[in-house]
Scaffold this motif. Structure first.
Motif, mmCIF file in Angstrom:
data_model
loop_
_atom_site.group_PDB
_atom_site.id
_atom_site.type_symbol
_atom_site.label_atom_id
_atom_site.label_comp_id
_atom_site.label_asym_id
_atom_site.label_seq_id
_atom_site.Cartn_x
_atom_site.Cartn_y
_atom_site.Cartn_z
ATOM 1 N N ILE A 133 38.145 42.808 51.875
ATOM 2 C CA ILE A 133 39.465 43.428 51.735
ATOM 3 C C ILE A 133 40.567 42.374 51.707
ATOM 4 N N LEU A 134 40.516 41.418 52.630
ATOM 5 C CA LEU A 134 41.597 40.440 52.791
ATOM 6 C C LEU A 134 41.321 39.114 52.097
ATOM 7 N N GLY A 135 40.148 38.989 51.447
ATOM 8 C CA GLY A 135 39.876 37.832 50.616
ATOM 9 C C GLY A 135 39.173 36.705 51.339
ATOM 10 N N ASN A 136 38.561 35.827 50.556
ATOM 11 C CA ASN A 136 37.873 34.658 51.080
ATOM 12 C C ASN A 136 37.588 33.706 49.927
ATOM 13 N N ILE A 137 37.101 32.529 50.245
ATOM 14 C CA ILE A 137 36.610 31.591 49.238
ATOM 15 C C ILE A 137 35.099 31.563 49.353
ATOM 16 N N THR A 138 34.411 32.052 48.346
ATOM 17 C CA THR A 138 32.949 32.082 48.347
ATOM 18 C C THR A 138 32.429 30.863 47.599
ATOM 19 N N ASP A 139 31.781 29.955 48.348
ATOM 20 C CA ASP A 139 31.188 28.781 47.727
ATOM 21 C C ASP A 139 29.766 28.604 48.250
ATOM 22 N N ASP A 140 29.158 27.442 47.992
ATOM 23 C CA ASP A 140 27.750 27.279 48.348
ATOM 24 C C ASP A 140 27.520 27.124 49.850
ATOM 25 N N SER A 141 28.603 27.062 50.648
ATOM 26 C CA SER A 141 28.435 27.085 52.098
ATOM 27 C C SER A 141 28.293 28.516 52.610
ATOM 28 N N MET A 142 28.676 29.468 51.770
ATOM 29 C CA MET A 142 28.667 30.869 52.171
ATOM 30 C C MET A 142 27.590 31.671 51.450
ATOM 31 N N MET A 143 27.330 31.332 50.191
ATOM 32 C CA MET A 143 26.369 32.066 49.376
ATOM 33 C C MET A 143 25.436 31.065 48.684
ATOM 34 N N SER A 144 24.175 31.390 48.617
ATOM 35 C CA SER A 144 23.189 30.467 48.067
ATOM 36 C C SER A 144 23.360 30.247 46.562
ATOM 37 N N ASP A 145 23.037 29.023 46.109
ATOM 38 C CA ASP A 145 22.844 28.709 44.691
ATOM 39 C C ASP A 145 24.075 28.946 43.827
ATOM 40 N N LEU A 146 25.235 28.509 44.297
ATOM 41 C CA LEU A 146 26.443 28.630 43.476
ATOM 42 C C LEU A 146 26.785 27.290 42.850
ATOM 43 N N ASN A 147 27.292 27.361 41.634
ATOM 44 C CA ASN A 147 27.665 26.164 40.907
ATOM 45 C C ASN A 147 29.107 25.761 41.172
ATOM 46 N N THR A 148 29.925 26.719 41.616
ATOM 47 C CA THR A 148 31.339 26.451 41.869
ATOM 48 C C THR A 148 31.824 27.394 42.947
ATOM 49 N N ALA A 149 33.088 27.300 43.328
ATOM 50 C CA ALA A 149 33.675 28.181 44.342
ATOM 51 C C ALA A 149 34.421 29.312 43.648
ATOM 52 N N TYR A 150 34.379 30.492 44.269
ATOM 53 C CA TYR A 150 35.025 31.676 43.719
ATOM 54 C C TYR A 150 36.047 32.203 44.720
ATOM 55 N N GLY A 151 37.278 32.356 44.270
ATOM 56 C CA GLY A 151 38.323 32.904 45.127
ATOM 57 C C GLY A 151 38.322 34.418 45.061
ATOM 58 N N ILE A 152 38.023 35.053 46.178
ATOM 59 C CA ILE A 152 38.061 36.521 46.262
ATOM 60 C C ILE A 152 39.444 36.895 46.779
ATOM 61 N N LYS A 153 40.259 37.476 45.920
ATOM 62 C CA LYS A 153 41.652 37.741 46.265
ATOM 63 C C LYS A 153 41.767 38.855 47.296
ATOM 64 N N SER A 154 42.799 38.743 48.124
ATOM 65 C CA SER A 154 43.115 39.827 49.050
ATOM 66 C C SER A 154 43.547 41.052 48.258
ATOM 67 N N ARG A 155 43.055 42.201 48.671
ATOM 68 C CA ARG A 155 43.479 43.462 48.048
ATOM 69 C C ARG A 155 44.577 44.148 48.863
ATOM 70 N N VAL A 156 45.161 43.397 49.787
ATOM 71 C CA VAL A 156 46.334 43.858 50.529
ATOM 72 C C VAL A 156 47.402 42.778 50.398
ATOM 73 N N VAL A 157 48.583 43.170 49.930
ATOM 74 C CA VAL A 157 49.686 42.220 49.757
ATOM 75 C C VAL A 157 50.866 42.672 50.617
ATOM 76 N N HIS A 158 51.749 41.723 50.934
ATOM 77 C CA HIS A 158 52.801 42.001 51.912
ATOM 78 C C HIS A 158 54.177 41.572 51.422
ATOM 79 N N ASP A 159 55.179 42.344 51.795
ATOM 80 C CA ASP A 159 56.574 41.938 51.681
ATOM 81 C C ASP A 159 56.976 41.187 52.944
ATOM 82 N N ILE A 160 58.089 40.471 52.860
ATOM 83 C CA ILE A 160 58.733 39.956 54.068
ATOM 84 C C ILE A 160 59.150 41.151 54.923
ATOM 85 N N ALA A 161 59.000 41.040 56.245
ATOM 86 C CA ALA A 161 59.528 42.056 57.156
ATOM 87 C C ALA A 161 60.930 41.617 57.597
ATOM 88 N N PHE A 162 61.938 42.396 57.219
ATOM 89 C CA PHE A 162 63.341 42.054 57.484
ATOM 90 C C PHE A 162 63.829 42.695 58.770
#
Length: 337
Positions: A133-162
């Motif tokens: 939900i909030l995103g991560n960087i999936t690379d070969d330290s997290m998932m087996s047999d990857l050639n590169t790193a994949y950015g999993i974007k957060s599906r929750v975004v925020h405004d500044i709280a005023f």
């Protein structure tokens, strides 16, 4: 409400399902909302009806970081109540997808790498609701047999709280001291710091993109349990977080900036009773199609949704790695993918 459904083949591709959540963060202690350093409260300057205001703010990255930590607390608590069958299912499903951190009891945590050569957080699992939900960087330290790193974007975004109160009325300077152990003098340890006064209301907005109903309620459950925030939160950061309204649409229809301008225009940044501010914001939201939202999170279903999403990520990685000559292949029940 518009939510995505578990099992959709294209779940990792956005269909523009957006659910806006407007909330109030109410100062109950003397919090320190700042980036770093003593004596600085994060502020922005705004002009409303030709008048200039300096407003304390809570930055989006602070909200996201706290949301993740509270969500992980909730997930760990609920995971401990799962029966062994559910725990085994989580482990075996994640393992079949190629995730490495599947041995023993699940635990995802935030621990930045100590060396620059490590490209991602060393504690995150990649497949739990927090990671999907909030995103991560999936690379070969997290998932087996990857050639590169994949950015999993957060599906929750925020405004500044005023803040709805001007800096001069919302912030106070307090003197602190550190008393020596076993004696009654303070020596040269007196220092002053700036704090947000109790009763100051901050208005924030977060938007969920393409979440299932279960995933959305995991987010809400974490947001409402944010009770400490800011620098030195163990001593100063007592807050209350209230959800003021929820709205689904194919676009974002209001911002925390819009709400702030409306309220500041009426009250000129004065310190007003917090319930008056809350009721005015609720009225504004109701006129803009926002509703109250009641829920009871089903954490086992949220895990099912998360593992389904992680599976769709793995399927997409297989396609990309296949096209780029990478090693990202896994065996499925039907053979090699």
């Amino acid at each position: 409400m518009n939510f995505r459904i578990r099992g959709e083949k294209d779940r990792i591709f956005s269909k523009g399902y957006k659910t806006e959540v407007v909330y109030a963060i109410i100062s109950k202690g003397i919090p320190l909302f700042r980036t770093e350093g003593v004596g600085d409260i994060s502020t922005v300057s705004v002009i409303v009806d030709k008048e200039s205001y300096e407003l304390p703010v809570i930055l989006p990255e602070k909200i996201q970081a706290k949301l993740r930590r509270v969500m992980l607390e909730n997930l760990r608590r609920e995971y401990s109540n799962f029966d062994q069958g559910m725990k085994d299912k989580i482990r075996e499903t994640a393992k079949s997808l190629g995730y490495k951190r599947t041995e023993g009891e699940w635990n995802c945590y935030i621990a930045p790498p100590q060396e620059r050569t490590s490209s991602t957080d060393i504690g995150m699992c990649g497949y739990c609701p927090s990671c999907t939900i909030l995103g991560n960087i999936t690379d070969d330290s997290m998932m087996s047999d990857l050639n590169t790193a994949y950015g999993i974007k957060s599906r929750v975004v925020h405004d500044i709280a005023f803040s709805l109160v001007d800096y001069k009325k919302a912030v106070m300077e307090l003197t602190h001291n550190k008393v020596a152990d076993g004696v009654s003098y303070t020596g040269q340890s007196l220092y002053s710091d700036l704090h947000v006064s109790p009763g100051v209301v901050f208005i924030g907005k977060s938007t969920a993109y393409d979440l299932t109903k279960n995933e959305f309620e995991v987010v809400l459950d974490a947001l409402t349990k944010v009770t400490r925030l800011g620098g030195g939160e163990t001593k100063y950061g007592s807050v209350e977080t209230r959800i003021l309204g929820v709205k689904s649409s194919d676009k974002e229809t209001i911002s925390s900036y819009d709400i702030m301008r409306d309220i500041i225009g009426k009250h000129k940044g004065e310190m007003v009773d917090l319930e008056e501010y809350i009721n005015e914001v609720k009225g504004l939201l109701k006129n803009n199609g926002f509703e109250e939202y009641t829920y009871k999170v089903n954490y086992s279903e949220a895990w099912e949704d998360s593992l389904d999403y992680a599976g769709k990520i793995r399927d997409f990685i297989n396609v990309v790695e296949g096209k780029t000559g990478g090693k990202g292949k896994r065996k499925s029940k039907g053979g090699e993918e």
